[in-house]
Design a protein around this motif. Structure first.
Motif: not given
Ligand SMILES: [Fe+2]
Length: 485
Positions: A133, A151, A153, A155-156, A199, A203-205, A207
């Protein structure tokens, strides 16, 4: 003749481009021919048109479909195998198919239009490729490009932005630009802080694959849409800058090439411009990848007028006459733009000095009245109307950044509520609009025109003159190769 087709399809916004001896002969989104916005599939009209350039000897698919299938398997537990040959045979196309890689196709599309050819950072951000992503590339030269970070997926960052688009009731993978516009109306930092807790570093934590509607109540969403939009926008800007700064420091490069659907976020792009020398591919989404995957090595794409040719307009003074009387005119000229922005060949142009012209154009397009319009300005006058902060006017040829307007009262119809404009500088590389703007300047003293895409809300840009029939009960005139209609 070695005719190569690059194809991006079956995700969203399909496209086909044609190269011969590394030169682009044609490139278009499928939607322009099917008349279905963001059409994910190719269609017979597009394929038949493409065949007029000769049958392909080779086809490059923009991504690795096996890896894509694997991702679906891991997500849903079901194997959906995809066969490009079989799909293309349904259009009677039978040529050898090679497979690219999703983020590499994004990257190459940007590189082939870039003034930077070596020693630069490549950054690709979208919702998801096969698995990536985000990918960051060390580009030593065209023969030596190394992926140095990614990163995976789900995590996007792109998926997060789309999930917020969905959260406020807009269409994900399509209306993200509206969310960005809404952010200008946001007032509080509350939702920035709220989203930040999801975050860690960049990183996006959470889903975001099935949306994030459970995070906030319907009532809260309904009364705070613009603040929520502002929160998402600030997160994206913060993460983009964090990523770019980190890898500029690591590589020592001061040049950045940005691609992937997130590169359409012109507000965030503007912040990046203060950090580095930046090149952003004008068609950075998946459709644009059809261009990158069918070229190689020494290719260089000069402009984005690569689509269907509707014939040239001869009478430029006639267009200015209509602008002076009606305040607005449609344009269908020459080859269509390859990309989401109308650059003057499939445009509605209007007099930016008239404040109320904005409502008129919004009514023509059938879109929300809060939506801003962009100015097209003669390159040599950009510093007289906008604060370019010393950046070259060449950066602003494709409406990828917003600039503060220093003379908002002169051109009120193209200044957003926050005092900025998504500027398009026009020079001799866009000869039709450049000539038109020069005549407009001679006759009015103003070097600026409002420029927006020639389409009805929910429809793609007009491709051929006959597509004007989509403007039912049309109340504005359009200049075409068949004259003013
Ligand atoms: Fe993508």
């Amino acid at each position: 003749m070695d005719i190569v087709w690059g194809i991006s399809a079956l995700f969203h916004d399909a496209a086909l481009s044609i190269a011969c001896n590394n030169e682009v002969l044609f490139a278009s989104s499928a939607e322009r021919f099917s008349r279905l916005k963001n059409d994910a599939s190719l269609n017979t009209r597009l394929v038949d048109h493409a065949l007029q350039f000769g049958a392909p000897s080779r086809i490059v698919w923009y991504e690795n479909t096996f890896k894509r299938s694997l991702r679906y398997l891991l997500k849903d537990g079901r194997l959906k195998l995809f066969n490009a040959n079989k799909y293309l045979k349904s259009f009677n196309i039978d040529a050898k198919v090679e497979y690219g890689s999703h983020h590499k196709s994004h990257l190459l599309s940007a590189l082939y239009t870039s003034p930077f050819q070596s020693n630069c950072l490549g950054v690709v951000i979208d919702s998801v490729g096969e698995f990536d992503s985000l990918s960051v590339w060390d580009i030593k030269n065209k023969d030596c490009m190394t992926k140095i970070h990614s990163h995976a997926y789900p995590d996007s960052l792109g998926l997060f932005y789309s999930a917020v688009t969905d959260l406020v009731g807009l269409k994900p993978q399509e209306d993200e630009y509206i969310l960005m516009g809404m952010a200008s109306y946001g007032k509080t930092d509350y939702y920035h802080r709220f989203f930040k807790q999801f975050f860690y570093e960049e990183h996006c934590l959470i889903d975001c694959r099935r949306g994030i509607k459970g995070l906030l109540s319907e009532r809260e969403i309904h009364s705070n849409k613009c603040d929520i939009a502002l929160g998402a926008q600030k997160i994206y800007e913060e993460m983009l800058l964090r990523i770019v700064r980190k890898f500029m420091k690591k590589t020592g490069y001061d040049k950045v090439i940005l691609s992937g659907g997130c590169a359409l976020n012109c507000k965030a792009n503007t912040l990046l411009l203060n950090e580095a020398h930046v090149h952003i591919f004008p068609n950075p989404g998946d459709a644009g990848s059809a261009l990158g995957c069918c070229l190689s090595d020494h290719a260089h794409v000069q402009n984005m007028f690569l689509g269907y040719d509707a014939g040239s307009i001869e009478d430029l003074n006639g267009i200015i006459d209509v602008l002076l009387t009606d305040g607005v005119v449609g344009i269908v000229n020459g080859k269509a733009e390859f990309g989401p922005r109308a650059l003057g060949h499939r445009s509605i142009l209007a007099d930016p000095r008239r404040r109320n012209i904005r409502d008129k154009v919004n009514n023509i397009k059938g879109r929300e009245l809060f939506r801003p319009f962009a100015p097209a300005i003669l390159r040599e006058f950009v510093d007289e109307y906008f604060d370019t902060k010393g950046h070259s006017p060449d950066n602003f040829k494709y409406m990828q950044y917003v600039l503060h307007c220093t003379r908002p009262h002169s051109i009120p119809a193209v200044v957003h509520v926050d005092g900025t404009s998504r500027v398009q500088t026009v020079d001799g590389t866009n000869p039709f609009l450049y000539s038109l703007l020069k005549i407009w300047k001679e006759r009015t003293g103003c070097p600026v025109l409002l420029n927006t895409s020639l389409n009805k809300k929910g429809k793609p840009l007009v491709n051929a003159i006959d597509d004007l029939s989509e403007f039912t009960d049309r109340h504005f005139r359009v200049a075409t190769s068949r004259g003013m209609i």
